[in-house]
Write an enzyme that holds these catalytic residues in place. Structure first.
Site, PDB file in Angstrom:
ATOM      1  N   GLU A   1     -16.859  -6.442  -3.071  1.00  5.95           N
ATOM      2  CA  GLU A   1     -15.713  -6.721  -3.942  1.00  5.95           C
ATOM      3  C   GLU A   1     -15.101  -5.430  -4.472  1.00  5.95           C
ATOM      4  O   GLU A   1     -13.873  -5.305  -4.561  1.00  5.95           O
ATOM      5  CB  GLU A   1     -16.108  -7.618  -5.114  1.00  5.95           C
ATOM      6  CG  GLU A   1     -14.906  -7.976  -5.981  1.00  5.95           C
ATOM      7  CD  GLU A   1     -15.187  -8.994  -7.066  1.00  5.95           C
ATOM      8  OE1 GLU A   1     -14.222  -9.498  -7.661  1.00  5.95           O
ATOM      9  OE2 GLU A   1     -16.371  -9.294  -7.322  1.00  5.95           O
TER      10      GLU A   1
ATOM     11  N   HIS B   1     -23.518 -17.718 -12.719  1.00  4.25           N
ATOM     12  CA  HIS B   1     -22.510 -18.149 -11.747  1.00  4.25           C
ATOM     13  C   HIS B   1     -22.372 -19.670 -11.818  1.00  4.25           C
ATOM     14  O   HIS B   1     -23.282 -20.400 -11.437  1.00  4.25           O
ATOM     15  CB  HIS B   1     -22.944 -17.696 -10.352  1.00  4.25           C
ATOM     16  CG  HIS B   1     -21.892 -17.850  -9.304  1.00  4.25           C
ATOM     17  ND1 HIS B   1     -20.675 -18.450  -9.550  1.00  4.25           N
ATOM     18  CD2 HIS B   1     -21.869 -17.488  -7.988  1.00  4.25           C
ATOM     19  CE1 HIS B   1     -19.957 -18.449  -8.441  1.00  4.25           C
ATOM     20  NE2 HIS B   1     -20.653 -17.877  -7.487  1.00  4.25           N
TER      21      HIS B   1
ATOM     22  N   LYS C   1     -19.905 -13.282 -15.405  1.00  4.70           N
ATOM     23  CA  LYS C   1     -21.171 -13.810 -14.887  1.00  4.70           C
ATOM     24  C   LYS C   1     -22.376 -13.029 -15.405  1.00  4.70           C
ATOM     25  O   LYS C   1     -23.502 -13.514 -15.336  1.00  4.70           O
ATOM     26  CB  LYS C   1     -21.151 -13.808 -13.363  1.00  4.70           C
ATOM     27  CG  LYS C   1     -20.153 -14.779 -12.744  1.00  4.70           C
ATOM     28  CD  LYS C   1     -20.221 -14.742 -11.226  1.00  4.70           C
ATOM     29  CE  LYS C   1     -19.220 -15.708 -10.596  1.00  4.70           C
ATOM     30  NZ  LYS C   1     -17.834 -15.237 -10.658  1.00  4.70           N
TER      31      LYS C   1
ATOM     32  N   PHE D   1     -18.782 -19.421  -0.506  1.00  5.61           N
ATOM     33  CA  PHE D   1     -19.504 -19.574   0.756  1.00  5.61           C
ATOM     34  C   PHE D   1     -18.551 -20.181   1.790  1.00  5.61           C
ATOM     35  O   PHE D   1     -17.727 -21.042   1.477  1.00  5.61           O
ATOM     36  CB  PHE D   1     -20.696 -20.515   0.582  1.00  5.61           C
ATOM     37  CG  PHE D   1     -21.911 -19.884  -0.062  1.00  5.61           C
ATOM     38  CD1 PHE D   1     -21.900 -18.571  -0.499  1.00  5.61           C
ATOM     39  CD2 PHE D   1     -23.072 -20.612  -0.223  1.00  5.61           C
ATOM     40  CE1 PHE D   1     -23.014 -17.992  -1.082  1.00  5.61           C
ATOM     41  CE2 PHE D   1     -24.208 -20.057  -0.816  1.00  5.61           C
ATOM     42  CZ  PHE D   1     -24.172 -18.748  -1.243  1.00  5.61           C
TER      43      PHE D   1
ATOM     44  N   HIS E   1     -15.233 -11.478  -9.342  1.00  2.00           N
ATOM     45  CA  HIS E   1     -16.198 -12.470  -8.872  1.00  2.00           C
ATOM     46  C   HIS E   1     -17.591 -12.016  -9.298  1.00  2.00           C
ATOM     47  O   HIS E   1     -18.380 -12.824  -9.774  1.00  2.00           O
ATOM     48  CB  HIS E   1     -16.098 -12.618  -7.357  1.00  2.00           C
ATOM     49  CG  HIS E   1     -16.910 -13.731  -6.794  1.00  2.00           C
ATOM     50  ND1 HIS E   1     -16.770 -15.039  -7.211  1.00  2.00           N
ATOM     51  CD2 HIS E   1     -17.889 -13.735  -5.848  1.00  2.00           C
ATOM     52  CE1 HIS E   1     -17.627 -15.801  -6.534  1.00  2.00           C
ATOM     53  NE2 HIS E   1     -18.308 -15.043  -5.716  1.00  2.00           N
TER      54      HIS E   1
ATOM     55  N   CYS F   1     -17.757 -21.633  -4.268  1.00  8.13           N
ATOM     56  CA  CYS F   1     -17.534 -20.863  -5.500  1.00  8.13           C
ATOM     57  C   CYS F   1     -16.057 -20.549  -5.751  1.00  8.13           C
ATOM     58  O   CYS F   1     -15.709 -20.013  -6.805  1.00  8.13           O
ATOM     59  CB  CYS F   1     -18.345 -19.575  -5.456  1.00  8.13           C
ATOM     60  SG  CYS F   1     -20.080 -19.858  -5.043  1.00  8.13           S
TER      61      CYS F   1
END
Length: 412
Positions: free
Chosen positions: A313, A339, A334, A398, A302, A164
């Site tokens: 976050e 996403h 998002k 990830f 994010h 991502c």
């Protein structure tokens, strides 16, 4: 070693809220929803049956139908975004400048549809039925490769794959390529087309995605206490990064300047975000920009809508920005488009740039009751007019791979 200023001169996007930057930005400002039932395949057996799909996409606007059949959908999206960005920039690639213009467009997952189709052909009909285009259609660097072939760009060409964080790293590394003098301009960004049975089943099995199937309108809800996972999206974003003097010489319009790029590793978990690593990414971006936290006016977070990720976050923003964290506007695109995985950092960077040029901070949709651990200014529901001089975008992948970009209002 050179240290040139790098500006943004072109934008292109294919998203669940529109297949041009203009359509996408207008929808984002209005806080519109891009999530709905999956139509790309029969999802009736999947635990999650909603996603943020690209709609009404016509690749033949950009390549002919025969060529398109030899491109996985993630490459088709990237090709469209790249050609729109080039057109927007007014940059012409010819025999005189081709070697100084490069491409750096990644994908977090690559050609999932190509993999699925050929795997079924192998199982059902044997190896002779596997397409000779299987490998070149599948691999994640093919967006960069084919865009170079179609545009004639012969400069630096590569692809980043960091889940991502892919697009964030792609744009940041392209920035470095130009700053050190290896290219005058770069097409940079990310692309993803992973709303497919196999990849979706994997995300469902790991319980990363929402199961709010009966309520797609409110399924993606970053920072809300009732969030239950992310919504998968798809599409592509491409930016034209250019050396300032090169852009000025040809009279290019300049959207903004890219002034900071930070990256870090959590070294913590395969999928879970760690606040310390995310904070270091933001601090590194501030350091590379040569500014203090108080300069940041807006953060495009994010903000995936996962139970673990959003509080981490939030904590990371506080660690990186200190007292200023409570004063900065933060929102998650998002909440509207889901996403986009490897494309997320690119379409979100476009939002940061448009926030700077238009003086509008987009909202966080579906933030009805904030999680007590998520206590920043997330601009709920409605866009906000505000002067934005510096905007930050976070992307956390990830594997614990993090990227942060900082854009600044352009001043010559």
């Amino acid at each position: 070693m050179q240290d040139r200023r790098v500006v943004i001169t072109g934008l292109g996007a294919v998203t669940p809220l529109g297949n041009t930057v203009e359509e996408y930005w207008e929808a984002v400002k209005q806080g519109r929803n891009g999530v709905g039932p999956i139509t790309h395949f029969d999802a009736s057996q999947h635990s999650t049956r909603i996603a943020a799909e690209v709609k009404n996409f016509d690749v033949t606007r950009f390549v002919d139908a025969k060529e398109a059949r030899r491109m996985d959908m993630f490459v088709q999206y990237a090709m469209a975004a790249a050609k729109m960005a080039l057109s927007d920039s007014g940059l012409t690639i010819n025999e005189h400048n081709a070697t100084s213009i490069g491409v750096l467009i990644g994908s977090g997952i690559g050609g999932v549809e190509t993999w699925e189709t050929n795997d079924l052909a192998l199982i059902n009909h044997g190896p002779r039925r596997v397409s000779p285009f299987f490998v070149p259609m599948l691999i994640a660097n093919m967006a960069s490769g084919l865009i170079a072939i179609h545009t004639g760009a012969k400069g630096p060409n590569m692809a980043v794959v960091t889940a991502c964080a892919t697009a964030g790293h792609s744009i940041g590394e392209a920035w470095h390529v130009i700053k050190r003098g290896d290219a005058d301009a770069m097409l940079a960004g990310g692309s993803e087309a992973a709303i497919r049975p196999l990849s979706y089943a994997g995300f469902c099995s790991m319980k990363a995605v929402t199961t709010r199937n009966d309520d797609p309108e409110h399924a993606s809800r970053p920072f809300d206490k009732d969030r239950d996972g992310f919504v998968m999206g798809e599409g592509s974003g491409v930016l034209i990064l250019e050396d300032l003097e090169h852009a000025k010489k040809r009279g290019a319009k300049i959207y903004a300047e890219l002034v900071g790029y930070g990256l870090s590793a959590d070294a913590y978990d395969m999928v879970a975000i760690d606040a310390d690593g995310a904070a270091r990414s933001m601090k590194n971006a501030l350091r590379s920009a040569g500014i203090g936290p108080e300069k940041i006016d807006y953060i495009n977070a994010h903000g995936t809508s996962t139970p673990i990720g959003d509080p981490e976050e939030t904590k990371a923003i506080k660690m990186a920005l200190g007292d200023h964290a409570k004063k900065v506007a933060v929102s998650s695109t998002k909440s509207m488009i889901g996403h986009l995985l490897g494309a997320a950092g690119a379409v979100e960077s476009i939002v940061c740039i448009k926030a700077i040029t238009d003086g509008v901070i987009p909202p966080t949709r579906n933030l009805f009751e904030p999680d007590p651990e998520c206590d920043l200014d997330y601009v709920p529901h409605t866009a906000r007019e505000a002067k934005v001089d510096y905007a930050m975008n976070n992307s956390f992948g990830f594997g614990g791979q993090n990227a942060t970009l900082i854009f600044r209002r352009f001043e010559d």
